[in-house]
Design an enzyme around this catalytic site. Structure first.
Site, PDB file in Angstrom:
ATOM      1  N   GLY A  10       0.871  -1.179   0.000  1.00  0.00           N
ATOM      2  CA  GLY A  10       0.000   0.000   0.000  1.00  0.00           C
ATOM      3  C   GLY A  10       0.905   1.224   0.000  1.00  0.00           C
ATOM      4  CB  ALA A  11       2.683   3.016  -2.547  1.00  0.00           C
ATOM      5  N   GLY A  12      -0.045   4.286  -0.395  1.00  0.00           N
ATOM      6  CA  GLY A  12      -0.916   5.448  -0.214  1.00  0.00           C
ATOM      7  C   GLY A  12      -0.300   6.426   0.776  1.00  0.00           C
ATOM      8  CB  VAL A  14      -0.491   5.285   6.240  1.00  0.00           C
ATOM      9  CG1 VAL A  14       0.322   4.744   7.420  1.00  0.00           C
ATOM     10  CG2 VAL A  14      -1.685   6.075   6.739  1.00  0.00           C
ATOM     11  N   GLY A  15       1.407   4.468   3.896  1.00  0.00           N
ATOM     12  CA  GLY A  15       2.492   3.598   3.433  1.00  0.00           C
ATOM     13  C   GLY A  15       3.677   4.399   2.925  1.00  0.00           C
ATOM     14  NE  ARG A  89     -18.248   2.354  12.937  1.00  0.00           N
ATOM     15  CZ  ARG A  89     -17.216   3.166  12.963  1.00  0.00           C
ATOM     16  NH1 ARG A  89     -16.033   2.746  12.593  1.00  0.00           N
ATOM     17  NH2 ARG A  89     -17.361   4.412  13.371  1.00  0.00           N
ATOM     18  CG  ASN A  96     -10.106  -2.224   4.459  1.00  0.00           C
ATOM     19  OD1 ASN A  96     -10.063  -2.016   3.248  1.00  0.00           O
ATOM     20  ND2 ASN A  96     -10.073  -1.246   5.343  1.00  0.00           N
ATOM     21  CB  THR A 120      -5.292  -2.353   6.822  1.00  0.00           C
ATOM     22  OG1 THR A 120      -4.222  -2.225   5.890  1.00  0.00           O
ATOM     23  CG2 THR A 120      -6.622  -2.143   6.116  1.00  0.00           C
ATOM     24  CG  ASP A 149      -4.287   5.163  19.554  1.00  0.00           C
ATOM     25  OD1 ASP A 149      -4.584   5.944  18.624  1.00  0.00           O
ATOM     26  OD2 ASP A 149      -4.655   3.977  19.579  1.00  0.00           O
ATOM     27  NE  ARG A 152      -3.841  10.836  16.377  1.00  0.00           N
ATOM     28  CZ  ARG A 152      -4.444   9.985  15.550  1.00  0.00           C
ATOM     29  NH1 ARG A 152      -5.123   8.956  16.012  1.00  0.00           N
ATOM     30  NH2 ARG A 152      -4.380  10.165  14.253  1.00  0.00           N
ATOM     31  CG  HIS A 176      -6.377   2.408  16.198  1.00  0.00           C
ATOM     32  ND1 HIS A 176      -5.867   3.499  16.853  1.00  0.00           N
ATOM     33  CD2 HIS A 176      -6.407   2.742  14.891  1.00  0.00           C
ATOM     34  CE1 HIS A 176      -5.598   4.446  15.978  1.00  0.00           C
ATOM     35  NE2 HIS A 176      -5.917   4.015  14.782  1.00  0.00           N
TER      36      HIS A 176
END
Ligand code: APR
Length: 308
Positions: A10-12, A14-15, A89, A96, A120, A149, A152, A176
């Site tokens: 996944g090179a989106g 986040v990736g 959901r 996914n 993911t 988390d 943050r 999460h």
């Protein structure tokens, strides 16, 4: 001796962020894989051209097939689909799960000895699913959630106190999502519990802002945040590749610890070269334990939906 190899599926958003930070940390050569031809290759080329400026020697490459990932020491899975209008959901869960399932099969085929880090969403369920599909021992599949988390929570505390983030240590356990469990008793400023420094109502406000941390970014950005998630993955990658044996909150498989069995959920672990080298059981109050178990219960349903 060759460099270590880290693949990011996944090179989106986040990736790609994780891949870039991992290359900058010089943890090893990085391979990005995505189904959209051109994206992983193009991002890899662009990132590679920063190497002379940032002074790193890691190779970054992109591909649309898994051959390029062969023999990876670490594989980070970020491939997935965001929730689209009209999607429940459960729909997202199934979509996914299909992506993570087929990706995991390919990962295992090409890198049978790797450690898998899952990103993911829904995170704790996808980590469980990848573990099932992989056939790997539980210690070689781990999920990223608690590092983000906790970061943050640490950030909000640093803003509140005007103190360096470096001195703030925090633990956020549980799933999460809405049921995550920030632990103020274990959150300190260089050893001083924040319960001695900040009034309880303000701590609860920051804990709630942490629980809502993802949504707060989405509201502004209209898509999920990715810098902090990518940085969290890079921190986990460093712990694994350099065998640092960090104590970090991560989604790990439980076999009765905290009264939870056969589930992935966020708990403190020792993260090193072998993946999850130890699940650490800390003392929790009845309320904290109850919150962790309630969080765990919400994930059993999702796993049941996948038919295990
Ligand atoms: N194989 C490889 N890549 C895939 C596959 C697949 N089967 N299916 C989807 N992808 C890719 C997409 O093409 C996209 O480039 O995964 C990438 C996901 O990137 P983004 O949509 O930018 O999502 P991102 O913000 O990076 O979040 C990644 O984390 O928050 C979770 O579940 C959420 O799916 C999201 C994931």
């Amino acid at each position: 001796m060759g460099r270590r190899k880290i693949s990011v599926i996944g090179a989106g958003n986040v990736g790609a962020t994780a891949a870039f930070l991992i290359a900058q940390k010089q943890l090893g050569d990085v391979v990005m894989v995505d189904i959209i031809d051109g994206i992983p290759q193009g991002k890899a080329l662009d990132m590679g051209q920063t190497a002379p400026i940032e002074a790193f020697d890691a190779n970054i490459t992109g591909a649309v097939d898994f051959d390029a990932t062969a023999g990876s020491d670490l594989v980070i899975i970020t491939s997935g689909s965001p929730r689209k209008p009209g999607m429940t959901r459960e729909d997202l869960l199934q979509t996914n799960a299909n992506i993570v399932g087929s990706v995991t099969e390919n990962v295992v085929m090409h890198s049978p000895d790797c450690v898998i880090v899952m990103l993911t969403n829904p995170l704790d369920i996808m980590t469980y699913h990848a573990w099932k599909v992989s056939g790997f021992p539980t210690h070689r599949v781990v999920g990223q959630a608690g590092v983000l988390d906790s970061a943050r929570f640490r950030y909000f505390i640093s803003l509140e106190l005007g103190v360096s983030v470096e001195d703030i240590h925090a633990l956020v356990l549980g799933g999460h999502g809405d049921t995550m469990v920030p632990l103020p008793r274990y959150t300190t400023v260089n050893g001083v519990p924040i319960t001695q420094l900040i009034p309880p109502n303000r701590i609860e406000e920051m804990a709630q802002r942490t629980r809502d941390g993802g949504a707060e970014v989405v509201d502004l950005l209209k898509t999920s945040g990715y810098y902090a998630a990518g940085a969290s993955l890079a921190e986990m990658a460093e712990a694994i590749i350099l065998d640092r044996k960090r104590l970090l909150p991560c989604s790990a498989y439980l076999t009765g610890q905290y009264g939870i069995d056969d589930l992935y959920i966020g708990v403190p672990i020792k993260l090193g070269g072998g993946g999850v080298e130890q699940v650490i059981e800390i003392d929790l109050t009845d309320d904290e334990l109850q919150a962790l178990q309630t969080s765990a219960d919400t994930y059993r349903e999702g796993i049941a939906l996948l038919g295990k």
